[in-house]
Design an enzyme around this catalytic site. Structure first.
Site, mmCIF file in Angstrom:
data_model
loop_
_atom_site.group_PDB
_atom_site.id
_atom_site.type_symbol
_atom_site.label_atom_id
_atom_site.label_comp_id
_atom_site.label_asym_id
_atom_site.label_seq_id
_atom_site.Cartn_x
_atom_site.Cartn_y
_atom_site.Cartn_z
ATOM 1 N N HIS A 82 0.841 -1.198 0.000
ATOM 2 C CA HIS A 82 0.000 0.000 0.000
ATOM 3 C C HIS A 82 0.874 1.246 0.000
ATOM 4 O O HIS A 82 1.832 1.340 0.770
ATOM 5 C CB HIS A 82 -0.912 0.030 1.222
ATOM 6 N N ASP A 161 -14.897 2.664 8.290
ATOM 7 C CA ASP A 161 -13.881 3.597 7.796
ATOM 8 C C ASP A 161 -14.478 4.565 6.779
ATOM 9 O O ASP A 161 -14.181 5.760 6.797
ATOM 10 C CB ASP A 161 -12.727 2.823 7.156
ATOM 11 N N ARG A 168 -14.385 12.861 9.037
ATOM 12 C CA ARG A 168 -13.097 13.524 9.291
ATOM 13 C C ARG A 168 -12.785 14.562 8.230
ATOM 14 O O ARG A 168 -12.212 15.607 8.517
ATOM 15 C CB ARG A 168 -11.986 12.478 9.337
ATOM 16 N N SER A 183 -7.403 3.774 9.556
ATOM 17 C CA SER A 183 -8.106 3.790 8.277
ATOM 18 C C SER A 183 -7.385 2.917 7.255
ATOM 19 O O SER A 183 -7.984 2.044 6.614
ATOM 20 C CB SER A 183 -8.223 5.230 7.761
ATOM 21 N N LYS A 187 -8.400 -1.472 6.145
ATOM 22 C CA LYS A 187 -8.673 -1.947 4.780
ATOM 23 C C LYS A 187 -7.691 -3.037 4.372
ATOM 24 O O LYS A 187 -8.064 -4.017 3.714
ATOM 25 C CB LYS A 187 -8.633 -0.768 3.799
#
Length: 445
Positions: A82, A161, A168, A183, A187
């Site tokens: 990621h 999320d 947010r 967050s 995932k």
């Protein structure tokens, strides 16, 4: 238990228990606790932070709020990577086939781009016929067969999320490191992989602007992964200038194809910045997965798969497995979308490129049609920018610094203005800054 008591507790710097966090997050997802109370809690977290235990509990609860992907039927270690977001970041397109060529199982769920950062799903959809909507059974079967599949995130994955991030975004609490970390990691963990590699970007074109912020985020995410039973590591890489030289969906696929070609690694020519980061990631992932005996050996094996053409062959197979036309590998100019208009951006002075601000370049490409500002915006797969000069390059007045690609020139002037901001040219030669700035590896390595 009352939400306002939990808000007050966090406001005063106390840690919430698992039961209390479950009450808060579960109540919010099920519409029993209103936005304004969760917004107050998020602001309290912004100022007071969270303990390591709280962060892990919050992440686990977010994972449990929706469906989780079970990859147990796939033999071997499943790996995922990621990036926290950047400009011209083509690493996933190159890294995934390298890892599959090395024998690792890459079962990846990716998102779409928003704002100045590109999304891997959008890039792949620029390939004619490429499907990102595989069924769960198709996804798992493809990983079993070919070692690699990539699909879009489902709406049922981590709904907590999705709801909390939207809140947010409008309450000035996006920058909270505990909330960013939970967050991202929720995932990744819900997607089911055993090994998670994080590329935390820092610099002008990244969400984290300082090394200290990026290092803290990396450390927090690696710790969350460890506490929740996932082997997790992170590198911290520079995003002061775009990582690749092509910014835009089809353009980035073109660059990935070029960088997967064996001829790109013949002779002694320098490896491109995008490949430097990709090889660093590949070496660490191969080592952490037990596929290579060291990071350096992993990096060498990754390069061997590029030089041999094996990584390119896996890339072609990946495209064909997901319904795309594999001939794009041989003739990208023929099969990928192309813009009707091209225009050079010229240097107005001589010297050396001192700065090339990634954020301004990303915004310019987005204005030309390559990005979206809202999730339902339509993007132009052919639009974008090709960088012809990068930091350290010498230029003369009138040299082409970049090439704009667009079909709709409505925002052309704004894009050019942003490129003027992005490029700074001066007489002195700039110092070469490293791309790999730091790493956070599991403590047992």
């Amino acid at each position: 238990m009352r939400a306002n008591d939990l808000i007050a507790k966090k406001r005063d710097g106390q840690a919430l228990t698992e039961e209390e966090l479950a009450y808060l997050i579960g109540g919010y997802v099920n519409d029993k606790i209103p936005d304004y109370q969760v917004a107050a809690w998020a602001m309290a977290v912004y100022f007071q932070g969270m303990t390591a235990e709280e962060r892990a509990i919050l992440t686990k609860l977010m994972v449990q709020s929706g469906e989780q992907i079970d990859l147990a039927s796939i033999e071997g270690l499943k790996v995922d990577k990621h990036s926290t977001g950047g400009v011209g970041d083509v690493t996933t397109l190159i890294l995934a086939p390298i890892l599959a060529a090395m024998g690792l199982k890459v079962a990846k769920m990716s998102g779409r781009g928003l704002g100045h950062t590109g999304g891997t799903i959008d890039k792949l959809e620029s390939i004619p016929g490429f499907r990102v909507d595989l069924t769960r059974a198709e996804f798992i079967e493809q990983v079993k067969r070919s070692g690699l599949a990539l699909v879009g995130q489902t709406g049922q994955l981590v709904p907590a999320d999705k709801k909390l991030y939207a809140l947010r975004d409008v309450t000035a609490t996006v920058e909270s490191i505990p909330l960013i970390a939970s967050s991202i990691m929720s995932k990744k963990i819900a997607a089911g992989s055993d090994l998670i590699m994080l590329d935390v970007k820092v610099g002008h074109g990244a969400f984290m602007k300082t090394f200290e912020e990026a290092e803290e985020l990396a450390q927090v995410m690696v710790e969350i992964g460890k506490q929740l039973g996932r082997r997790t590591a992170a590198v911290i890489t520079s995003m002061d200038q775009p990582l690749g030289s092509m910014i835009g969906n089809a353009l980035e696929v073109r660059e990935a194809i070029a960088l997967l070609q064996p001829r790109a690694y013949e002779g002694s020519s320098a490896i491109s910045p995008a490949m430097v980061v990709t090889i660093e990631l590949a070496g660490r992932m191969a080592y952490l997965a037990g596929q290579s005996t060291s990071i350096d050996v992993g990096k060498k094996e990754a390069l061997d798969h590029l030089r041999s053409g094996r990584a390119l062959a896996v890339f072609r197979q990946w495209i064909e497995d997901q319904g795309g036309n594999g001939a794009v590998v041989d003739e990208p100019e023929k099969y990928l979308p192309r813009a009707t208009e091209k225009e050079f951006f010229l240097a107005n002075q001589s010297g050396y490129v001192q700065r090339l601000e990634a954020l301004a370049v990303g915004r310019a490409a987005s204005l030309l049609g390559a990005g979206r500002e809202k999730k339902d915006d339509t993007i132009d797969m052919a639009a974008g920018i090709v960088l012809l000069k990068r930091i350290g390059d010498q230029v003369e007045v009138g040299d082409a610094l970049a090439e704009l690609h667009y079909n709709n020139g409505e925002h052309r002037e704004e894009a050019l203005a942003l490129l003027r901001e992005a490029y700074y040219i001066a007489e002195e030669t700039p110092a070469r800054e490293p791309l790999l700035l730091g790493e956070v590896m599991p403590r047992d390595t």
